[in-house]
Design a protein around this motif. Structure first.
Motif, PDB file in Angstrom:
ATOM      1  N   PHE A  86       0.752  -1.284   0.302  1.00 33.48           N
ATOM      2  CA  PHE A  86       0.407  -0.070   0.204  1.00 33.48           C
ATOM      3  C   PHE A  86       0.677   1.334   0.058  1.00 33.48           C
ATOM      4  CE2 PHE A  86      -3.325   3.191   1.814  1.00 33.48           C
ATOM      5  CZ  PHE A  86      -4.428   3.232   0.816  1.00 33.48           C
ATOM      6  N   GLY A  87       2.282   1.478   0.230  1.00 29.21           N
ATOM      7  CA  GLY A  87       3.480   1.889   0.013  1.00 29.21           C
ATOM      8  C   GLY A  87       2.473   2.837  -1.464  1.00 29.21           C
ATOM      9  N   GLY A  88       2.375   1.830  -2.004  1.00 33.06           N
ATOM     10  CA  GLY A  88       2.062   2.251  -3.570  1.00 33.06           C
ATOM     11  C   GLY A  88       1.505   3.102  -3.485  1.00 33.06           C
ATOM     12  N   VAL A  89       0.698   4.351  -2.727  1.00 30.00           N
ATOM     13  CA  VAL A  89      -0.872   4.849  -2.960  1.00 30.00           C
ATOM     14  C   VAL A  89       0.035   6.050  -3.237  1.00 30.00           C
ATOM     15  CG1 VAL A  89      -1.019   5.247  -0.461  1.00 30.00           C
ATOM     16  CG2 VAL A  89      -2.883   4.892  -1.957  1.00 30.00           C
ATOM     17  N   LEU A  90       1.126   5.684  -2.915  1.00 26.79           N
ATOM     18  CA  LEU A  90       2.175   7.868  -2.904  1.00 26.79           C
ATOM     19  C   LEU A  90       2.079   7.889  -4.465  1.00 26.79           C
ATOM     20  CD1 LEU A  90       4.438   9.128  -0.364  1.00 26.79           C
ATOM     21  CD2 LEU A  90       4.485   9.580  -2.851  1.00 26.79           C
ATOM     22  N   PHE A  91       2.561   7.081  -5.127  1.00 28.99           N
ATOM     23  CA  PHE A  91       2.424   7.161  -6.664  1.00 28.99           C
ATOM     24  C   PHE A  91       1.310   6.772  -7.058  1.00 28.99           C
ATOM     25  CE2 PHE A  91       2.651   5.115 -11.283  1.00 28.99           C
ATOM     26  CZ  PHE A  91       3.589   5.555 -11.363  1.00 28.99           C
ATOM     27  N   SER A 107      -1.905   5.288   4.849  1.00 28.65           N
ATOM     28  CA  SER A 107      -3.068   5.421   5.371  1.00 28.65           C
ATOM     29  C   SER A 107      -3.462   6.503   4.401  1.00 28.65           C
ATOM     30  CB  SER A 107      -3.347   5.820   6.584  1.00 28.65           C
ATOM     31  OG  SER A 107      -3.167   6.476   7.109  1.00 28.65           O
ATOM     32  N   GLY A 108      -4.133   7.582   4.820  1.00 30.86           N
ATOM     33  CA  GLY A 108      -5.178   8.007   3.618  1.00 30.86           C
ATOM     34  C   GLY A 108      -4.307   9.555   3.659  1.00 30.86           C
ATOM     35  N   VAL A 111       0.647  14.768   0.359  1.00 29.89           N
ATOM     36  CA  VAL A 111       0.929  14.843   2.198  1.00 29.89           C
ATOM     37  C   VAL A 111      -0.082  13.616   3.023  1.00 29.89           C
ATOM     38  CG1 VAL A 111      -0.440  15.822   4.434  1.00 29.89           C
ATOM     39  CG2 VAL A 111       0.994  17.217   2.918  1.00 29.89           C
ATOM     40  N   PHE A 112       0.978  12.551   2.877  1.00 28.20           N
ATOM     41  CA  PHE A 112       0.530  11.617   3.543  1.00 28.20           C
ATOM     42  C   PHE A 112       0.911  11.239   4.798  1.00 28.20           C
ATOM     43  CE2 PHE A 112       0.027  10.563  -1.049  1.00 28.20           C
ATOM     44  CZ  PHE A 112      -1.342   9.861  -1.316  1.00 28.20           C
ATOM     45  N   THR A 113       0.170  10.465   5.305  1.00 28.23           N
ATOM     46  CA  THR A 113      -0.078   9.752   6.857  1.00 28.23           C
ATOM     47  C   THR A 113       0.894   8.606   7.002  1.00 28.23           C
ATOM     48  OG1 THR A 113      -1.958  11.499   7.817  1.00 28.23           O
ATOM     49  CG2 THR A 113      -1.357   9.514   9.259  1.00 28.23           C
ATOM     50  N   VAL A 114       2.339   8.473   8.146  1.00 31.87           N
ATOM     51  CA  VAL A 114       2.054   6.993   8.165  1.00 31.87           C
ATOM     52  C   VAL A 114       0.998   6.485   9.336  1.00 31.87           C
ATOM     53  CG1 VAL A 114       4.467   5.985   8.915  1.00 31.87           C
ATOM     54  CG2 VAL A 114       4.368   8.307   7.062  1.00 31.87           C
TER      55      VAL A 114
END
Length: 464
Positions: free
Chosen positions: A237-242, A373-374, A385-388
Motif C-alpha cells: 500500500f506504500g504504492g498509494v503515494l505513486f 494511510s490517507g 501530504v500522506f499520513t504514516v
C-alpha cells in the motif's frame, strides 16, 4: 442481456442526430455487504444496479443518457435523447455487430452469492475475536465485508459487441487500541477479483491479529521527528503515494487539459533511472484487473515510465481519438449512470534488485514507513501530504523505535527522481479510486524502496 437486434436499433437511433460514434453500455450488478461492530452484526445489505447508458461522440463533444427502465420504448427514447445533443452532420453506417471473445484470466472458485450470509458473518466474528484476544488494550473492532458481481455488455457503432463478468470480494478489519490516554488504530483490508476463496489466502484470524498488532504497536510509539531525511517506504500500500501523486497525472484527460506536471514530457527523464512504472489490467485476479475495460477494449499492460523515462499515458477512446492513436484500455466507469474516463487499473512501480533488508541497512538515520494511510494530493502539481499509519526510525541501518504522527510531504515528480534503491518484493494492495465523482476498484503497489530525502512532518525536532 439485450438482443443484438435491439442493440443495433439503439445505436442507429443514437446516431440520427449526426454523431460519428455511438456506444451502448449495459450493466447488471449485485452487491452484498455486512458490518460487524462491538461484536454485533449491525448491518446486512444487498444492492442491485440494473440499467443501460448510451453515449454519442461528435468530434470532441460527448452526449450521454441512461435509464433503469429496460422496456423497448424507454431504451429507444434514451437513445434518442443521447443522440439529440450531438448536433452533427455525419451519416454513420453501423458495422455488423459481431460478438467478441474474452480470455477469462480471472477465475472464480467459490461464487460469493452462493455463500450464505451466516457463513460470511462467521468469518467476520473470527477476525473480531482474534483482534480482541490479541491484547487487553484493544477496545473496539469494526469489520466490514463486501462482494460485488457485475455483468456488462458493450456494443458500439464500429461493430464491437462484448460481454464480461467481474467478481470482487473484500474484507476490512479495523482495530482500535487505547491505554486510557492515547488512542491508536490498525487496519487490514485484503481484496481481489475472486470469490469466497479469498479467505484461503487471507484467513480472518490473521487479519484480526495483524490489525490489532498495528494498533497496539503504535500505542507505545514515540512522537515522530520532523525534518528532511531518507525514507524507506514499505511494499504494497506504500504504492498509494505513486498512485495519487503521480498516477492521476498520467491519465490522458488531465494531460490534454494541461492539468498535469507530466504534460509534454513523453521521452523525457521524469524519474530516477531505477524506476519503471506500469499500469497492468491483465494481472490474474488483480483487484483492478478486467478482461475488457468499460468501453469494451481488451485489457492491456501499459509501460508508463521505463528506466526513469516517461513512455506513455493512460487513454480511453475519447482521449485516444483526440491524439489520433489507440486506447490503452483504461476507459472505466463505476456504473451505467457514468461516462467512462481514463482511469488506472493496477498501477505500480516494478520490482528492482535489492532485498528489503539491504535497503534498510543502507540508511544511517531515517524513517521506515511501514504503512501509509490517507492523504491529500494536488493533481495538477503532484504536491502531497500522506499520513504514516505505522512508522519506525532507522538507526545505523537497523529498525529502531516505533513512531507515530509522521506525515510525508513533497511533490510526486521530485520523489520519483530521488528514489535510489528499489526492492525485489513487489506487492499490490486494493483500494477504491475516486475521480469525476466516481469510485472504482484500483490496486496500488510497489516494492520496498528508498527515497533519499523527503520532508517528514512530526511533533519532535529531528535529533531531539
Amino acid at each position: 442481456m439485450l438482443s443484438t437486434k435491439l442493440v443495433r436499433q439503439l445505436l442507429q437511433v443514437a446516431l440520427e442526430g449526426g454523431g460519428d460514434f455511438a456506444e451502448v453500455f449495459f450493466e447488471n450488478a449485485k452487491s452484498n455487504s455486512l458490518v460487524l461492530e462491538n461484536s454485533k452484526l449491525e448491518r446486512v445489505k444487498t444492492g442491485y444496479d440494473l440499467g443501460i447508458g448510451i453515449r454519442v461522440l461528435s468530434g470532441d463533444k460527448v452526449s450521454y443518457a441512461y435509464t433503469d427502465d429496460l422496456t423497448k420504448e424507454s431504451l429507444l427514447q434514451t437513445a434518442k435523447v443521447a443522440g439529440a445533443a450531438s448536433q452533427g452532420q455525419n451519416k454513420v453506417t453501423i458495422t455488423d455487430l459481431r460478438k467478441g471473445t474474452i480470455n477469462q484470466v480471472h477465475p472464480v472458485q467459490i461464487r460469493p452469492e452462493e455463500v450464505a450470509k451466516k457463513k460470511k458473518a462467521e468469518l467476520m466474528k473470527e477476525a473480531n475475536q482474534a483482534a480482541l484476544n490479541y491484547d487487553d488494550n484493544i477496545r473496539q473492532v469494526i469489520i466490514s465485508y463486501a462482494d460485488n458481481t457485475q455483468e456488462i455488455m458493450i456494443a458500439d457503432s464500429d461493430g464491437l459487441y462484448v460481454e464480461d463478468e467481474r467478481i470482487h470480494t473484500r474484507m476490512r478489519v479495523k482495530a482500535i487500541a487505547s491505554d486510557g490516554e492515547k488512542i491508536q488504530t490498525g487496519s487490514e483490508s485484503p481484496g481481489l477479483q475472486v470469490g469466497f476463496e479469498l479467505f484461503d489466502q487471507y484467513p480472518p484470524q490473521k487479519l484480526g491479529e495483524e490489525a490489532a498488532r498495528q494498533a497496539v504497536t503504535m500505542l507505545g510509539a514515540k512522537s515522530a521527528p520532523s525534518g528532511k531525511m531518507p525514507v524507506v517506504i514499505n511494499h504494497g500500500f506504500g504504492g498509494v503515494l505513486f498512485h495519487e501523486a503521480c498516477g492521476h497525472g498520467l491519465e490522458a484527460d488531465l494531460v490534454q487539459k494541461n492539468s498535469s506536471v507530466f504534460a509534454g514530457q513523453v521521452g523525457k527523464q521524469v524519474a530516477s533511472k531505477v524506476v519503471t512504472a506500469v499500469d497492468d489490467a491483465t494481472i490474474k485476479n488483480g483487484w483492478g484487473s478486467f478482461g475488457i475495460d468499460d468501453e469494451g477494449q481488451q485489457a492491456e499492460r501499459t509501460v508508463l515510465i521505463e528506466d526513469g523515462i516517461l513512455k506513455d499515458y493512460m487513454y480511453d477512446l475519447k482521449t485516444a481519438r483526440k491524439d489520433e492513436r489507440a486506447s490503452t484500455g483504461n476507459g472505466r466507469r463505476d456504473s451505467y449512470q457514468s461516462l467512462p474516463v481514463p482511469r488506472m487499473s493496477n498501477t505500480f512501480i516494478e520490482a528492482g534488485d535489492f532485498d528489503p533488508e539491504e535497503i534498510i541497512t543502507a540508511v544511517d538515520d531515517g524513517l521506515y514507513a511501514k504503512k501509509l494511510s490517507g492523504g491529500q494530493v494536488e493533481t495538477a502539481t503532484g504536491e502531497f501530504v500522506f499520513t504514516v499509519a505505522e512508522g519506525y526510525m532507522i538507526k545505523n541501518g537497523q529498525l529502531a523505535e516505533p513512531v507515530r504522527g509522521a506525515t510525508l510531504i513533497g511533490k510526486g515528480i521530485d520523489v520519483l527522481q530521488k528514489i535510489s534503491m528499489v526492492g525485489n518484493d513487489l506487492k499490490l494492495a486494493p483500494g477504491m479510486c475516486g475521480k469525476a465523482g466516481q469510485s472504482i476498484p484500483a490496486a496500488v503497489g510497489q516494492p520496498t524502496l528508498l527515497v533519499d530525502e523527503i520532508t517528514v512532518g512530526g511533533t519532535e525536532r529531528k535529533g531531539e
